[in-house]
Write an enzyme that holds these catalytic residues in place. Structure first.
Site, PDB file in Angstrom:
ATOM      1  N   GLY A 741       0.898  -1.059   0.056  1.00 37.29           N
ATOM      2  CA  GLY A 741      -0.091  -0.167   0.018  1.00 37.29           C
ATOM      3  C   GLY A 741       0.825   1.281   0.115  1.00 37.29           C
ATOM      4  N   GLY A 744       3.819   1.265   2.615  1.00 36.68           N
ATOM      5  CA  GLY A 744       4.625   0.238   2.909  1.00 36.68           C
ATOM      6  C   GLY A 744       4.002  -1.287   2.326  1.00 36.68           C
ATOM      7  N   VAL A 746       3.226  -5.580   3.168  1.00 35.13           N
ATOM      8  CA  VAL A 746       2.661  -6.527   4.390  1.00 35.13           C
ATOM      9  C   VAL A 746       3.553  -7.676   3.904  1.00 35.13           C
ATOM     10  CG1 VAL A 746       0.850  -7.572   5.496  1.00 35.13           C
ATOM     11  CG2 VAL A 746       0.547  -5.532   4.523  1.00 35.13           C
ATOM     12  N   LYS A 763       3.252  -5.617   8.881  1.00 32.87           N
ATOM     13  CA  LYS A 763       3.289  -4.476   8.112  1.00 32.87           C
ATOM     14  C   LYS A 763       4.523  -3.673   8.354  1.00 32.87           C
ATOM     15  CE  LYS A 763      -1.391  -2.873   8.820  1.00 32.87           C
ATOM     16  NZ  LYS A 763      -2.243  -1.718   9.134  1.00 32.87           N
ATOM     17  N   ASP A 870     -13.742   2.660   5.649  1.00 33.38           N
ATOM     18  CA  ASP A 870     -13.489   1.926   4.374  1.00 33.38           C
ATOM     19  C   ASP A 870     -13.767   0.517   4.355  1.00 33.38           C
ATOM     20  OD1 ASP A 870     -12.318   1.632   1.927  1.00 33.38           O
ATOM     21  OD2 ASP A 870     -10.404   1.363   2.501  1.00 33.38           O
TER      22      ASP A 870
END
Ligand SMILES: *[C@@H]1O[C@H](CO)[C@@H](O)[C@H](O)[C@H]1NC(C)=O
Ligand SMILES: *[C@@H]1O[C@H](CO)[C@@H](O)[C@H](O)[C@H]1NC(C)=O
Ligand SMILES: *[C@@H]1O[C@H](CO)[C@@H](O)[C@H](O)[C@H]1NC(C)=O
Ligand SMILES: *[C@@H]1O[C@H](CO)[C@@H](O)[C@H](O)[C@H]1NC(C)=O
Ligand SMILES: *[C@@H]1O[C@H](CO)[C@@H](O)[C@H](O)[C@H]1NC(C)=O
Ligand SMILES: *[C@@H]1O[C@H](CO)[C@@H](O)[C@H](O)[C@H]1NC(C)=O
Ligand SMILES: *[C@@H]1O[C@H](CO)[C@@H](O)[C@H](O)[C@H]1NC(C)=O
Length: 923
Positions: A741, A744, A746, A763, A870
């Site tokens: 994302g 950074g 995962v 993450k 979200d």
């Protein structure tokens, strides 16, 4: 003029890749080939490897002074390099130093490295390289240091170790090398350091290794080496480290060990099968720093000389060492001269008798003192409260008597205090309230009486408090129930507490397990209980709670086990109980409950044990869900029940006809009543069985205690090092990348947590991205506060110096094996087959309920209140058994004031903004 100009320009011309004539161009070619094989260097250091500078001035490159255009050093440690190592590197024939450590390189080590005859220093450690090294280092006769640690190299080491006659340091730790350590190591006559830690080597330690007189450090821990320590090792008078824990070595230590290895600083033999006694001569190894001989079969008394050694770290646990008389304990008195002593572990031995009062004079530096699981008797010396530096104090499972020293509270740096399983009496001193950093307090299984001191309400950081199995009396102090830090456990069961559960219980919003069974608590169950949204186990059985079961109890959607057995609860079973979709065990037996069993209870998908016996229930028994299995449903003593599955042998319900009243009555007295009586008997026996089984679950057995002994060290928060993350993700390898994302990426990471390898999601924040650091802090803080069965849960946060001295920040989350909901809803044909079909309607329904629960929790029950913003299928992650968890708080907003009306806008918000999503596999 013109020739001069050409001459001046020459270096630049030569470095362009277009012209290749002279032999001195090969080094630049090899470097460019190297750059070519690195995959991820946009914006990285290798951007500077271009024609605008001489290649000898490229970052990471140095050339020979004599041979101006020959590269002698290539050092690109910690530059985030991905990709493979090109075989062209073998053309840098003047190379002396090659350091590519702490990158993400994968593939094999090119055999051409073995041609570099000037190579002295090779460091490829901390990458994801694999394959074997059989072709070896044939021409590397100058090689002095080899570092290949923390990769995935395989194969045997015997074929390639030969002939490295200049070798001083060989470090192969954390690889998968197999086979034996070859006897030919004796030819490595310049060897100083050997580190083969954490491989799969087996067989004996070759005697020849001990004949290399230059050896100073031997580290072979975590292999399968067997046999004895060859006597040659006791002639290595320069040896400073002998580190062989977790192997299968046996034998005794020679009595003169300390005289023969006088320079020894680190002696680590833990987790082997060594026997015999610890040699008193160790005292002559005056430099000793670390001694760990734990988990062996050492016997006999501890020589008092051990106390004159003054190591920083002394771990003798899990042996059969003894001390009985005050003389035997003299080592403790001697240890008081050791001003650096930081850790003293004596647990799981046969130490008997009184703990000498000299323990009070141990170093003020002492942080960990563990004498648990021995047979130490007498009082706990009151001077123990002088050990001002103590961080962890373990006294449990001994035979200490008397009261806890009144002033024990002056140990105000303590984080863990265990004194369970002794014969301690008196009341808990109120000074305990001064240990404001305490995280775990265990007073269980003693004979403490009196009320709990209200000062315990000052333990603002406590996560676990265990007072079970004592004779505490009096009402429950409301102060304890205000400790919202309590997150793991509050156990007050098996005491003589009286009075009501204070309404302050509603503050325990983070608590997972609350046990108050077997007391004399009374009054109604407070409505505030429903605020305890993190509870998974709530046991209030064997008290005198009265009133009806509040329907609000069903708001605790995370509950998996609720026990209200043997109280005086009356009224009907609230229909809302069936909303507790995650509950597995529900015990309502031995109350005065009446009315019908709510039919909706048959929809409780996880419920596999329901005990309603010995109440006054009547009416129709549902027949699906838990009611469909006669062994999971106990109902004895409720004479009015009817219907249900045939195995239960209830009469059918009297709905249809009223005309056969007489016959029916006759039927009941002659047929049904004897059957029911029989069933009641059976059920009572089963009930007894269940109760006993449950009790024994609560108390650990001896073998569990052994495991606990190992675990005590990392109970607080798992500490995870950068190296472990690199290892667990194979150097953040692409294979383990499960999402990326803005802030950074995962990764799936395999980590050793609580003695078990387990997958977690990590993450890793890209700190170049503006705002990511802030968001890391905010998310860590928020996630550590919110906890719910249907939210992805935080394991730990990791903030440290990474490989290139930059900050490194990562968050570790629970790993969700079933990926995102999105993947299940929108699957292509291939995935459909791979996943063996779609979800059932029931699974879909459960997921919907799970999500609703989690949102309800975030909006209404959690402090600070969180708005996710979200919510979509790709952010719903499915754990085992398809329990849904909301993840990705990337766009979430925190209302920092719980009662603030408006979400704080993104500008002024310190809340979670734009955390990277934990995107599940398959996305
Ligand atoms: C390459 O070698 C030649 C002769 O050995 C030398 O004259 C020339 O300067 C070298 N190349 C560069 C780039 O300096
Ligand atoms: C490589 O460079 C780093 C720092 O730039 C240094 O710490 C390291 O010692 C160097 N490696 C070698 C083998 O000289
Ligand atoms: C090494 O250099 C030679 C020319 O000297 C070249 O033919 C060969 O391809 C190079 N090797 C590699 C692996 O690049
Ligand atoms: C490497 O060593 C072998 C013998 O082991 C020798 O035949 C070969 O010429 C050497 N190669 C180089 C490049 O030094
Ligand atoms: C210690 O000795 C006992 C009995 O000989 C044996 O059962 C046990 O496995 C040994 N423990 C270790 C760690 O070697
Ligand atoms: C320590 O060394 C001295 C001198 O070599 C020796 O006399 C003494 O016995 C040794 N101590 C022990 C406990 O072995
Ligand atoms: C502690 O050290 C002092 C001075 O070094 C010494 O006199 C004393 O005997 C030592 N005590 C113990 C118990 O070793």
């Amino acid at each position: 003029m013109f020739p001069i100009l050409l001459f001046l320009l020459l270096p630049y011309v030569f470095q362009s890749t277009s012209a290749r004539t002279f032999s001195n161009w090969t080094d630049v070619d090899a470097l460019l080939a190297f750059k070519e094989s690195i995959s991820n260097q946009r914006g990285g250091i290798l951007d500077a490897w271009n024609a605008s500078t001489k290649f000898c001035q490229w970052p990471g490159v140095s050339c020979s002074i004599k041979h101006k255009h020959r590269v002698t050093v290539l050092n690109l440690t910690s530059e985030g390099l991905g990709g493979t190592i090109t075989p062209s590197i073998g053309n840098l024939t003047f190379l002396k130093t090659l350091d590519l450590s702490l990158n993400n390189l994968h593939g094999e080590m090119p055999s051409s490295i073995g041609l570099l005859s000037h190579l002295q220093h090779l460091d490829l450690s901390n990458n994801s390289l694999h394959g074997n090294i059989d072709t070896g280092f044939k021409n590397c006769t100058s090689l002095e240091n080899i570092y290949l640690g923390a990769n995935q190299f395989t194969g045997e080491i015997s074929p390639w170790l030969r002939g490295l006659s200049s070798l001083k340091v060989i470090n192969l730790m954390k690889n998968k090398f197999t086979g034996t350590i070859p006897p030919s190591v004796i030819n490595l006559s310049a060897l100083q350091t050997v580190d083969f830690t954490l491989n799969q080597l087996q067989g004996p330690i070759p005697e020849g290794l001990g004949r290399i007189t230059s050896l100073t450090k031997i580290q072979l821990g975590g292999n399968h080496l067997s046999g004895i320590i060859p006597t040659t090792f006791f002639n290595l008078s320069s040896l400073t480290a002998f580190v062989v824990p977790k192997n299968e070595l046996h034998g005794e230590l020679p009595p003169n060990l300390g005289d023969r290895l006088p320079k020894l600083e680190h002696l680590l033999l833990g987790g082997n099968h060594f026997t015999g006694s610890l040699p008193a001569s160790l005292v002559n190894a005056t430099e000793m720093y670390t001694i760990d001989v734990s988990s062996n079969n050492f016997t006999g008394k501890l020589p008092r000389e051990i106390g004159m050694l003054c190591p920083d770290y002394l771990s003798l646990q899990m042996n059969q060492l003894t001390a009985t008389t005050p003389q035997d304990w003299e080592f403790m008195t001697f240890l008081t001269n050791c001003t650096r002593l930081g850790t003293l572990n004596l647990f799981f031995n046969n130490f008997v008798g009184m703990l000498p009062s000299s323990v009070a004079n141990l170093s003020a530096q002492l942080q960990v003192l563990d004498v648990s699981h021995n047979q130490i008797s007498g009082n706990i010396p009151s001077g123990i409260s002088n050990l001002a530096g103590l961080n962890q104090l373990f006294l449990q499972d001994n035979q200490f008597t008397g009261a806890l020293p009144d002033n024990i509270g002056s140990l105000n740096l303590l984080q863990i205090l265990y004194f369970s399983g002794n014969l301690l009496t008196g009341s808990l001193p109120s000074s305990l309230g001064n240990m404001t950093r305490l995280i775990q307090l265990t007073a269980a299984n003693n004979k403490f009486g009196g009320p709990l001191p209200t000062s315990l309400g000052s333990l603002w950081e406590i996560t676990e408090a265990d007072f079970t199995n004592n004779v505490f009396t009096g009402p429950l102090p409301k102060e304890i129930f205000n400790l919202s830090s309590l997150s793991n456990l509050l156990d007050i069961s098996n005491n003589y507490f009286i009075g009501p559960l204070p309404p302050e219980i509603g503050s325990l919003t983070n608590l997972e397990s609350l046990y108050a069974s077997w007391n004399n608590l009374s009054g109604p169950l407070p409505d505030e209980l429903s605020n305890c949204q993190s509870l998974t186990e709530l046991w209030l059985d064997h008290n005198s709670f009265s009133g009806s079961i509040p329907s609000s109890i069903s708001k605790m959607r995370g509950l998996t086990s609720l026990d209200l057995t043997k109280n005086t609860l009356a009224g009907v079973i609230p229909r809302e109980l069936s909303l507790m979709g995650g509950i597995e065990e529900l015990y309502l037996a031995q109350n005065n409950l009446s009315g019908h069993i709510p039919e909706s209870m048959e929809n409780m998908a996880s419920l596999y044990r329901l005990d309603l016996s010995l109440n006054h229930l009547d009416g129709k028994v549902p027949s699906r869900g838990v009611f469909s299995n006669a062994s999971g449903f106990l109902f004895g003593g409720n004479l009015g029940l009817c219907g249900g599955i045939s195995e239960l042998h209830f009469p059918s319900c009297p709905t249809e006809s009223m005309g056969h009243g007489l016959r029916k009555h006759h039927f009941i007295t002659t047929v049904v009543a004897p059957i029911i009586a029989g069933i009641i008997l059976c059920m009572s026996l089963m009930l007894l069985f269940f109760t006993m089984k449950k009790k024994s679950k609560g108390r650990s057995t001896t073998s569990e205690q052994v495991v606990e002994g190992f675990r005590l060290m990392d109970v607080v928060y798992p500490r995870v090092t950068y190296a472990e993350l690199v290892q667990g993700t194979s150097g953040f390898a692409l294979d383990n990348l499960i999402g990326a994302g803005r802030y950074g990426s995962v990764y799936k990471c395999r980590l050793l947590l609580k003695e078990k390898m387990a997958p977690v999601a990590v993450k890793v924040f890209d700190l170049q991205e503006a705002g990511s650091c802030k968001s890391f802090l905010a998310e860590c803080e928020a996630l550590s506060k919110i906890r719910h069965r249907n939210l992805v849960s935080l394991i730990t946060c990791c903030s440290s110096s990474g490989s290139n001295q930059d900050d490194f920040k990562a968050i570790m989350l629970e790993f969700m094996p079933n990926g995102s909901l999105d993947r299940w809803l929108h699957m292509d044909v291939q995935t459909y087959h791979q996943l063996q079909g779609g979800m059932t309607l029931m699974q879909r329904l459960n997921i919907t309920v799970d999500i609703a629960d989690a949102v309800d929790y975030l909006h209404n029950s959690c402090e600070p209140q969180v708005i996710h913003c979200d919510l979509k299928p790709s952010n719903i992650l499915l754990g085992e058994d398809f329990v849904a968890h909301i993840g990705d708080f990337g766009l979430a907003k925190i209302l920092s004031e719980p009662d603030a009306e408006q979400p704080i806008n993104s500008k002024s918000s310190v809340g979670i903004r734009g955390t990277i999503g934990y995107v599940a596999p398959g996305k």
